[in-house]
Scaffold this active site. Structure first.
Site, PDB file in Angstrom:
ATOM      1  N   HIS A 108       0.797  -1.237   0.000  1.00  0.00           N
ATOM      2  CA  HIS A 108       0.000   0.000   0.000  1.00  0.00           C
ATOM      3  C   HIS A 108       0.823   1.278   0.000  1.00  0.00           C
ATOM      4  CE1 HIS A 108       0.883  -0.530   4.281  1.00  0.00           C
ATOM      5  NE2 HIS A 108       0.695   0.765   4.419  1.00  0.00           N
TER       6      HIS A 108
HETATM    7  N1  UDP Z   1      -3.155  -5.694   9.196  1.00  0.00           N
HETATM    8  C1  UDP Z   1      -4.418  -6.246   9.369  1.00  0.00           C
HETATM    9  N2  UDP Z   1      -5.138  -6.635   8.271  1.00  0.00           N
HETATM   10  C2  UDP Z   1      -4.650  -6.537   7.010  1.00  0.00           C
HETATM   11  C3  UDP Z   1      -3.346  -5.987   6.842  1.00  0.00           C
HETATM   12  C4  UDP Z   1      -2.629  -5.556   7.959  1.00  0.00           C
HETATM   13  O1  UDP Z   1      -4.882  -6.389  10.505  1.00  0.00           O
HETATM   14  O2  UDP Z   1      -5.353  -6.919   6.049  1.00  0.00           O
HETATM   15  C5  UDP Z   1      -2.415  -5.210  10.410  1.00  0.00           C
HETATM   16  C6  UDP Z   1      -1.044  -5.771  10.643  1.00  0.00           C
HETATM   17  O3  UDP Z   1      -1.084  -6.965  11.393  1.00  0.00           O
HETATM   18  C7  UDP Z   1      -0.371  -4.656  11.424  1.00  0.00           C
HETATM   19  C8  UDP Z   1      -1.004  -3.397  10.868  1.00  0.00           C
HETATM   20  O4  UDP Z   1      -2.193  -3.830  10.222  1.00  0.00           O
HETATM   21  O5  UDP Z   1      -0.675  -4.750  12.802  1.00  0.00           O
HETATM   22  C9  UDP Z   1      -0.077  -2.713   9.891  1.00  0.00           C
HETATM   23  O6  UDP Z   1      -0.742  -1.700   9.268  1.00  0.00           O
HETATM   24  P1  UDP Z   1      -0.373  -1.155   7.807  1.00  0.00           P
HETATM   25  O7  UDP Z   1       0.384  -2.195   7.056  1.00  0.00           O
HETATM   26  O8  UDP Z   1      -1.636  -0.646   7.220  1.00  0.00           O
HETATM   27  O9  UDP Z   1       0.506   0.130   8.112  1.00  0.00           O
HETATM   28  P2  UDP Z   1       2.067   0.413   8.274  1.00  0.00           P
HETATM   29  O10 UDP Z   1       2.551  -0.438   9.397  1.00  0.00           O
HETATM   30  O11 UDP Z   1       2.720   0.140   6.975  1.00  0.00           O
HETATM   31  O12 UDP Z   1       2.138   1.867   8.604  1.00  0.00           O
END
Ligand code: UDP
Length: 377
Positions: free
Chosen positions: A222
């Site tokens: 994403h």
């Molecule tokens: N996550 C979730 N469902 C999904 C994808 C990710 O629960 O379909 C959780 C994942 O376990 C983690 C968090 O979302 O705890 C990460 O969020 P994201 O990847 O959106 O953001 P980033 O960490 O890249 O800022």
């Protein structure tokens, strides 16, 4: 003195971090009163409301409902609406987490706000709420990542910087942040993972999707640099199609990515690609823990796979979480076909088990709460 803390979440990655903090502060009701503000940056219920329920977060006291917009508009809108919350709540402290636009916006609004009445912080009277940043100090050193700007500016404004891994301390020291402002507490997101791991293990998502443990790859994608550029998105999906020939790829699609895929009419060719809606936390953790390999450009997923001991290939040229590479199971696959397939081949011949970084022990939020108790005493 009972301290009023406004705790801010903007979207999915913030919720597990705040859930850990709420658990720790909840054991000290005589010391802290909390007000949970959701900015509404991610408004999709699968990435906010349902997600919060699974994590055991209280319903937000305030929902700013900002929704999607360009960076400038989103930051401006969160600032405008959050300032009104500061005015009505008159908190002594504000806690922001991670690197979202909401993190930056609320940090900026807080740092220019004056309460009606002064309060004591570290024995000194002040009227500006104390700003605390969870997951401070991380740096990708890539200014093309909007999140990097959010991290740097938020850290620069914060009074208390709670750091998850040693690189964060090194970065803050190099940037001249006074040592008494930063605290290496460990990883609050991992607190929540460890807290809910057993419950997640009972998820029936594998049966629902017809999967066996260790027989599939899990993909999340994403980051704007990967999905907003049509050529880059095509390169990634074409490469992952090649992996899918060998290993089915489960792909819970982020709304931003779904919109880009549809606009560019890109579809994985292989029928061994399993596209789903964004998953709830418990189902997602179960899929992570049981995957043969995880491919991701997420920040949080790099940390989680390190703790779960599952090989992870990060679809980026850098990471702000180097400990997941030096100690954990993470390798940088970069964003080219050669890089990704090379990392995949290397993992297949020699899977990395890694080790869990020190102080990622499930007690990071407890350490945060202790620091807060101390500085407000
Ligand atoms: N996550 C979730 N469902 C999904 C994808 C990710 O629960 O379909 C959780 C994942 O376990 C983690 C968090 O979302 O705890 C990460 O969020 P994201 O990847 O959106 O953001 P980033 O960490 O890249 O800022």
């Amino acid at each position: 003195m009972r301290v009023k803390l406004v705790c801010v979440a903007g979207g999915r990655p913030n919720f597990p971090k705040l859930a850990a903090l709420f658990r720790a502060l909840g054991t000290r009701p005589e010391r802290f009163e909390t007000c949970f503000v959701h900015t509404g940056q991610h408004s999709d219920p699968r990435m906010s409301k349902l997600f919060c329920e699974e994590l055991g977060l209280p319903a937000p006291s305030v929902d700013l409902g900002v929704g999607s917009a360009t960076h400038a508009v989103q930051v401006a809108e969160v600032m405008r609406r959050f300032e009104a919350v500061l005015q009505s709540e008159q908190p002594q402290g504000v806690v922001v987490a991670g690197d979202l636009n909401s993190t930056l916006a609320c940090a900026l609004a807080t740092s220019k706000f004056f309460r009606d009445e002064p309060f004591l912080f570290q024995g000194m009277p002040r009227r500006r709420p104390v700003l605390a940043h969870l997951e401070a100090g991380l740096r990708s050193f890539d200014d093309d990542m909007p999140e990097e700007i959010n991290r740097r500016v938020t850290d620069c404004l914060s009074d208390l910087l709670f750091v998850s891994e040693p690189s964060g301390e090194t970065n803050l020291r190099r940037e001249g942040v006074a040592p008494e402002r930063h605290h290496l507490v460990g990883n609050v997101m991992i607190d929540t993972l460890l807290h809910l791991k057993e419950r997640a293990s009972r998820s029936e998502v594998l049966a629902r999707l017809g999967l066996e443990p260790r027989s599939y790859a899990l993909l999340t994608l994403h980051r704007p640099n990967n999905v907003d550029d049509e050529r880059q998105l095509r390169t990634l999906l074409d490469t992952l199609d090649e992996i899918a020939i060998e290993l089915p790829v489960v792909f819970p699609v982020h709304p931003r990515t779904r919109a880009r895929l549809e606009a560019a009419r890109i579809r994985p060719r292989s029928d061994r690609f399993l596209l789903t809606e964004p998953l709830g936390y418990l189902d997602f953790v179960k899929l992570e823990a049981s995957a043969k390999v995880v491919l991701t450009d997420s920040g949080g997923v790099q940390d989680e796979t390190t703790v779960l001991g599952v090989p992870c290939i990060t679809l980026r040229n850098n990471t702000e979480r180097p400990v997941t590479v030096t100690e954990g199971t993470n390798v940088l696959g970069h964003t080219t076909r050669e890089g990704i397939l090379g990392a995949y081949a290397a993992l297949r011949s020699e899977p990395r088990s890694g080790r869990v970084p020190r102080s990622w022990d499930g007690n990071a939020a407890e350490r945060v709460a202790r620091v807060l108790e101390q500085v407000f005493s």
